[in-house]
Motif scaffolding. Structure first.
Motif, PDB file in Angstrom:
ATOM      1  N   GLN A 250      16.059  23.571  18.267  1.00  9.18           N
ATOM      2  CA  GLN A 250      14.874  22.866  17.783  1.00  9.18           C
ATOM      3  C   GLN A 250      13.866  23.846  17.183  1.00  9.18           C
ATOM      4  OE1 GLN A 250      14.367  19.257  17.946  1.00  9.18           O
ATOM      5  NE2 GLN A 250      12.986  20.011  16.356  1.00  9.18           N
ATOM      6  N   THR A 251      13.730  25.019  17.805  1.00  9.48           N
ATOM      7  CA  THR A 251      12.840  26.050  17.252  1.00  9.48           C
ATOM      8  C   THR A 251      13.290  26.442  15.849  1.00  9.48           C
ATOM      9  OG1 THR A 251      12.243  26.965  19.420  1.00  9.48           O
ATOM     10  CG2 THR A 251      12.046  28.444  17.529  1.00  9.48           C
ATOM     11  N   ASN A 254      12.488  23.639  13.511  1.00  5.71           N
ATOM     12  CA  ASN A 254      11.038  23.570  13.262  1.00  5.71           C
ATOM     13  C   ASN A 254      10.602  24.619  12.246  1.00  5.71           C
ATOM     14  OD1 ASN A 254      10.845  21.514  15.140  1.00  5.71           O
ATOM     15  ND2 ASN A 254      10.037  22.802  16.778  1.00  5.71           N
ATOM     16  N   ASP A 257      11.628  23.464   8.854  1.00  7.62           N
ATOM     17  CA  ASP A 257      10.783  22.360   8.377  1.00  7.62           C
ATOM     18  C   ASP A 257       9.394  22.842   7.965  1.00  7.62           C
ATOM     19  OD1 ASP A 257      12.898  20.687   8.869  1.00  7.62           O
ATOM     20  OD2 ASP A 257      12.100  19.897  10.762  1.00  7.62           O
ATOM     21  N   LYS A 258       8.913  23.915   8.612  1.00  2.21           N
ATOM     22  CA  LYS A 258       7.591  24.451   8.277  1.00  2.21           C
ATOM     23  C   LYS A 258       7.623  25.360   7.042  1.00  2.21           C
ATOM     24  CE  LYS A 258       5.778  24.421  13.029  1.00  2.21           C
ATOM     25  NZ  LYS A 258       5.348  25.274  14.173  1.00  2.21           N
TER      26      LYS A 258
END
Length: 443
Positions: A250-251, A254, A257-258
Motif C-alpha cells: 500500500q505504501t 500510495n 498515486d502521489k
C-alpha cells in the motif's frame, strides 16, 4: 539483473549433472587432473579457475594481471584460467565439469537456495580456512549468508563481487528546496512534497524491467521488519497477504498515486529514468551499483550524492539493513595435499584487500566486498559517495524470494507488483502471490 539468470541456470543443471558424475574417472573426481601437484615432492601444481571475468574490459584485464602476479610470486603453481564471459557458455562448461567429475578447483557462483545442492555435494566447507586466518576473514563485508544454510553446517563460498541498491540524489536540487537528504521514510515523504511543489519528480522509477518493484518491496521489508519477515515468509509463519505485507504494498501504491515516482512507471525503462535524473528532472534515483559508471561519466557527476535507502523512524534498529549481496568463489571439496594448499593460497590472493585495491586502481571505480578506502586510487566522485554511504551497513540481504525453494516465486512477485503499478489493488496483489505460494507448496 543477470545474477538471477545465472543462479537458476546452475540450479537447473545440477540434478542431471549429478546423475552423470559417476561416469567421470576416479582421478577427475578426486581433483587430480593430470598434474603432479598433489604430491609433496616439489612438483608443479596446476589449479583451474572458472569465472565470468573474461574479455578485454578493464576488470578482465586486471583479473588476468592478478593471475600473472600470483604465478610470478608462486613459480611452483600454474593457474589455468578457464573463465568465460558468455552466460550460456559458462553454464554449459560448468555443467560438463560436474557431469564428468572434473569440477575446477575454484569456480564463481552466486550462492543462495539454488546453490545448496552444490554445497552438499561438491563445494568445500571454508569455515576452517576463515577461522584460521581471521585478518582475511574479517576484511569482508557481512556477505557470507548466501553460502550458509541452517541445516548444513559450514560456509561454502567467499565474496569476490558485490551488489547493492541505494538512492542517488542531486545535491543542487536539495539545496534548492532547502532540505537535507532523507534519513527516514517520513523524511522521504516530506521532501517529496517539496519537490513536487517545484515540478521536480521526487524519485523517478521505472518498472518496465520489473525487478525494481521487487527491489523496492524488499527494501521496505528490511527497513520495517528486518530479515525476520523474509524468514517467516519462507517458513510459512507469515503470509504474503498478511497486514504487514499489504501495508508495504500500500505504501508503494500510495507513493505512485502521489506522483513520487513520476508518470508511466510500467512503460518506463531504466535508461529513461537515468536520463531524467542526469537532466535534473528527478531529484533522486533508486538504483544499484551498476549505475555508478554511467552517472560518473555524466557532466553532473560532482553534484551527485548517495544515501542508504531510508529507514523507518520507529524502527531505528533496522536502518542499517541493506538490500544487496555477493557473487563469489567456491572451492572443490575433493582436492587434497599440495593442490588444496595452492588453491587456498590463490583464493586468499584474489579476495584480499590488496587485490580489490588493484581492481579499483585499474578500473578507476567500482564497489567491492571488503572494508577498504580508496587511498590514492583515482576513483570517480560517485564511487566515493557510494562507498561512504554503505560504510555503516550492518547487514546485506537479497530479494525476499531469493530465499525460497520455489524458483518461479521471484518472477511471480515481480509480475504482480508490476500489475499493482498498472492498476491492481495492493490486497489483490498480495492475495494472488499467496495463492501462488499455497498452490505450489501443495503439489
Amino acid at each position: 539483473m543477470k545474477k538471477r539468470a545465472l543462479t537458476l541456470g546452475l540450479a537447473s543443471l545440477f540434478a542431471a549433472s549429478s546423475l552423470l558424475a559417476g561416469c567421470g574417472s576416479n582421478d577427475a573426481a578426486q581433483g587430480n587432473t593430470g598434474t603432479k601437484g598433489d604430491s609433496k615432492g616439489g612438483d608443479k601444481v596446476s589449479i583451474r579457475i572458472l569465472t565470468r571475468i573474461s574479455g578485454t574490459d578493464p576488470k578482465s584485464v586486471a583479473f588476468q594481471n592478478l593471475l600473472k602476479q600470483f604465478m610470478e610470486k608462486n613459480p611452483d603453481i600454474t593457474v589455468v584460467d578457464e573463465s568465460l564471459n558468455d552466460e550460456a557458455a559458462f553454464n554449459n562448461k560448468f555443467k560438463t565439469a560436474v557431469a564428468t567429475g572434473s569440477v575446477p578447483e575454484i569456480w564463481m557462483n552466486y550462492g543462495g537456495v539454488a546453490f545448496k545442492d552444490y554445497a552438499k555435494n561438491i563445494a568445500m566447507d571454508l569455515d576452517p580456512v576463515l577461522k584460521e586466518d581471521k585478518a582475511w576473514a574479517d576484511s569482508f563485508l557481512p556477505l557470507f549468508d548466501t553460502w550458509k544454510y541452517k541445516d548444513l553446517p559450514g560456509t561454502y563460498g567467499v565474496p569476490n563481487e558485490f551488489y547493492s541498491v541505494a538512492i542517488y540524489y542531486n545535491k543542487e536540487l536539495f539545496q534548492k528546496i532547502g532540505a537535507e537528504p532523507p534519513k527516514t521514510i517520513e523524511d522521504f515523504e516530506a521532501v517529496a512534497d517539496k519537490f513536487k511543489a517545484i515540478d521536480v519528480v521526487p524519485m523517478a522509477m521505472a518498472d518496465k524491467d520489473n525487478f525494481r518493484g521487487g527491489h523496492l518491496l524488499t527494501n521496505l521489508a528490511l527497513k520495517k521488519y528486518g530479515f525476520q519477515k523474509t524468514e517467516d515468509l519462507m517458513g510459512g509463519k507469515a503470509k504474503w497477504n498478511d497486514p504487514d505485507m499489504v501495508s508495504l504494498l500500500q505504501t508503494m501504491k500510495n507513493w505512485q498515486d502521489k506522483g513520487i515516482f513520476g508518470k508511466n512507471m510500467v512503460t518506463t525503462d531504466g535508461n529513461a529514468i537515468t536520463s531524467m535524473f542526469l537532466g535534473g528532472k528527478s531529484a533522486m534515483m533508486f538504483e544499484g551499483v551498476w549505475a555508478i559508471s554511467s552517472i560518473a561519466a555524466s557532466p553532473i557527476a560532482d553534484k551527485i550524492g548517495v544515501i542508504p535507502f531510508p529507514g523507518y523512524k520507529d524502527k531505528p534498529e533496522f536502518k542499517d539493513n541493506w538490500f544487496g549481496g555477493a557473487g563469489g568463489y567456491s572451492v572443490s571439496k575433493e582436492i587434497t595435499g599440495a593442490k588444496k594448499d595452492a588453491t587456498i593460497k590463490l583464493l586468499k590472493f584474489l579476495t584480499s584487500v590488496d587485490a580489490f585495491k588493484y581492481f579499483l586502481q585499474e578500473t578507476k571505480g567500482g564497489v567491492y566486498p571488503v572494508k577498504m578506502d580508496s587511498g590514492s586510487a583515482p576513483v570517480d566522485p560517485v564511487t566515493a559517495e557510494y562507498v561512504k554511504a554503505q560504510s555503516a551497513a550492518k547487514d546485506f540481504k537479497g530479494e525476499i524470494e531469493e530465499y525460497s525453494p520455489i524458483m518461479q516465486l521471484q518472477d511471480k512477485v515481480r509480475n504482480e507488483v508490476q500489475g499493482m503499478f498498472a492498476g491492481n489493488p495492493p490486497q489483490k496483489t498480495a492475495d494472488t502471490i499467496q495463492s501462488f505460494v499455497d498452490s505450489t507448496r501443495s503439489r
